[in-house]
Design an enzyme around this catalytic site. Structure first.
Site, short mmCIF file in Angstrom:
data_model
loop_
_atom_site.label_atom_id
_atom_site.label_comp_id
_atom_site.label_asym_id
_atom_site.label_seq_id
_atom_site.Cartn_x
_atom_site.Cartn_y
_atom_site.Cartn_z
N THR A 156 -9.23 -15.75 3.32
CA THR A 156 -8.70 -17.17 3.47
C THR A 156 -9.58 -18.12 4.35
O THR A 156 -11.11 -17.82 4.21
CB THR A 156 -7.38 -17.37 4.30
OG1 THR A 156 -7.11 -16.36 5.45
CG2 THR A 156 -5.98 -17.16 3.31
N LYS A 182 -7.80 -8.26 3.23
CA LYS A 182 -8.78 -9.50 3.69
C LYS A 182 -7.93 -9.63 4.99
O LYS A 182 -6.86 -9.18 5.50
CB LYS A 182 -8.32 -11.00 2.79
CG LYS A 182 -7.52 -11.20 2.99
CD LYS A 182 -6.43 -11.86 2.74
CE LYS A 182 -6.80 -13.24 4.10
NZ LYS A 182 -5.77 -13.83 4.89
N THR A 193 -3.07 -13.88 8.10
CA THR A 193 -3.27 -12.42 7.75
C THR A 193 -3.46 -11.06 7.61
O THR A 193 -4.97 -10.56 6.01
CB THR A 193 -1.73 -12.53 6.88
OG1 THR A 193 -0.72 -13.82 6.97
CG2 THR A 193 -1.16 -11.75 6.06
#
Lengths: 408, 408
Positions: A156, A182, A193
């Site tokens: 993200t 990630k 997250t």
């Protein structure tokens, strides 16, 4: 916003294919962006799975379902949605996950419970079912993706793609472990997250794989922190396809169990450290080694108290060997320590020992060390033989800019 | 560095003299500065005392001695050193405190244990005995100081002088309570320890005064946070001179006990909020009201988890009603909450209720509210009737500048 790569970024490593694992990515357009944001991983029949999840009491439906699914120990697919966390979305969020499971299970010909789903991104907005459905159809038809492409598709606000590879010998046969991850804050619900996935061609009994992952997790993912905040969606899954001739590992008596356990811990540590290296605003990677605690768990808590202290993190950002702030953080941890035996070293040079400042220590090597990107902080508590190492990054204007100056 | 006054500063209030309390200040020159940095308060014979101290396991000698002294319940003097915390200084630090006690006791003609000492400032450097000795001699000979002058003399990196006043009726007689406090981070060991002192002319049995202070502390000083860091030296002392005609308060049955307890809680809340208003880099004062917890203590822990979350604090700095980050902070608190009954309101407007975002709520009043300096955040956990209110400030570039850009 698009941020430049972290100054602590690492190049994406060469990673071999894992037999039984097929990666694909597609555009579900969960946000208005031109990039793949749906990752689809198909796993060969017989793949075992284990997982660890966030301790948050407000976990997403993906996490709630995942906790149940890993108990079955079998996996055939993984779907990762980037751009929408689907957390705090009630029954509509759960329906969206179940729809993804059914659609994928129908395509493969497996049980819906064999399909694992993760989502990361904005909170409070149910995952749009139509975009997910169309994205999955596109992913089924997409070309195979590389590890690096998959690492890109799951991110993200990360600033670089994160992957790691290692291997182990089991009964004379080499097995591979490849992982992608990630995460750039320990979490921000609308952005950061931590989602990590490890794939191996070894054959491991799922219950034992879970035991190994839980052990590895304790000393790796549970020993990192960026901002002390905990995601509603943090997930690490390990998939074992069993596609080599190596004998199946059932327990600690199985040949190669120790070697595989060490390799799994190694790859988890690599992946965990990569998340810290992409910490929001990070300019320094900080290793905190705590020794002399009553036990290892106590050492870890002291390490995390230091790692989460904004005053310690800003001092290191300012390249200031402010051991007074370290003393403060030790004091607030509430763990046993002997004030009159405390020792603190930066870059291997003791600035305080036996509860007193070291007089006339040479500040030059410490100042040089703090100018670098890799900071080593050692703390001796003087009450036992417990030890732990934790990893974090510094706290800079960049963190404030990312989290305050831009509106969500 | 000299910082401009916090934008959240409050003017120093008019405060009456307290019979039996004499304030003086002098220059001990603990640092290279031109200001009073030693405060000397003489207390009339018969003054009772109670205190609460930091929970840090690395507390200073001042705190260790103070914890023992309050058990005796009697006080004749208070000496506050600004510029040197005398923490982590071993036996030499303790000797410095004991020398101050003896010198002051000889002057007054009391027991050394009747002399309370606090120190705040740089850590790891023993308090220089000669400067303390000369400073105390100067203080004995100094003119009387005002409350505001004393509030100035105890500060370190505070940006405004902090005082509060209230009163209570006991058996038809008015008693006064006056307090001063310093602190601008929950702590930074080399700058921002919280030291608070309340003086009253009421007569209160010391054991009961301790009970009242501990109760007041739980809902006031223990409900504020700036950065989640805990000082090695935090101290709050209450001195009761008994210099009015009001009857002595011995327990809850004594006339006026309830009134005095309420007044003490009131002045502690005022002082605690002033520390938050001087929070390092603060641009907004944030009140977090938690309801629906299993009990009050659980509500307080949830409130502090929200108040200490860098992601919540940066969101409010950015005037962003990011309730997703509030959900995250609730989740990480580890306290009982019903995800499907959670509610979150900014400025009295619910953005989430019953575990779901409120659809089509009016964003205009929330945006207006967040532009202001006083932010109200309400959280409903949906599992009980426990409630608590905590106070904090936002996290801004100013905090980073104060703690990272300047070297200690």
């Amino acid at each position: 916003m698009d941020l430049p790569p972290s100054p602590l970024a690492r190049p994406f490593p060469d990673m071999p294919a894992i037999a039984g694992v097929t990666l694909r990515a597609a555009r579900a357009r969960y946000k208005e962006w031109e990039r793949a944001d749906l990752t689809y991983v198909e796993l060969v029949e017989g793949t075992g799975v284990a997982g660890v999840f966030t301790q948050s009491l407000c976990a997403s439906s993906e996490v709630e379902l995942g906790r149940e699914q890993v108990k079955r120990g079998a996996a055939r697919a993984l779907v990762v949605n980037a751009g929408n966390a689907n957390a705090f979305t009630g029954y509509r969020g759960r329906e969206a996950v179940e729809a993804i499971q059914r659609q994928t299970a129908d395509h493969i010909g497996c049980a819906p419970e064999d399909v694992f789903v993760s989502s990361t991104g904005v909170i409070g907005v149910p995952l749009p079912k139509d975009r997910a459905r169309d994205g999955i159809v596109a992913a089924f038809a997409a070309d195979e993706a590389t590890w690096e492409q998959a690492a890109h598709a799951i991110w993200t606000t990360d600033t670089f793609a994160k992957g790691a590879h290692t291997c182990a010998m089991i009964g004379g046969t080499k097995v591979n472990l490849c992982g992608i991850i990630k995460g750039s804050g320990m979490i921000a619900p609308d952005m950061a997250t931590m989602l990590g996935y490890v794939f191996t061609d070894a054959a491991i009994e799922p219950a034992f794989l879970q035991e190994l992952l839980s052990r590895a997790n304790a000393g790796t993912f549970n020993c990192i922190t960026v901002d002390g905040d905990t995601s509603t969606s943090d997930t690490v899954l390990v998939f074992a396809t069993g596609q080599t001739d190596a004998p199946r590992i059932k327990d600690w008596e199985s040949p190669g169990a120790d070697a595989f356990a060490a390799a799994l811990t190694d790859i988890c540590r690599q992946l965990a450290q990569l998340v810290v290296r992409d910490g929001e605003g990070a300019s320094k990677f900080i290793q905190i080694r705590v020794s002399g605690a009553v036990n290892d768990d106590s050492a870890r808590r002291v390490g995390l108290a230091i790692a989460n202290s904004p005053l310690v993190k800003t001092a290191i950002a300012g390249e200031d060997a402010n051991w007074g702030r370290v003393v403060m953080a030790i004091g607030k941890a509430g763990e046993p320590a002997d004030r009159d035996k405390l020792g603190i070293a930066f870059g291997g040079v003791w600035t305080a020992r036996d509860g007193l400042p070291v007089e006339d220590y040479d500040e030059t090597p410490i100042a040089e060390h703090l100018k670098g990107e890799e900071i080593d902080l050692a703390v001796e508590l003087g009450v036992g033989i417990g030890r732990a190492t934790v990893w974090t990054c510094d706290l800079t204007h960049g963190y404030i800019s990312i989290n305050a100056d831009y509106r969500s």
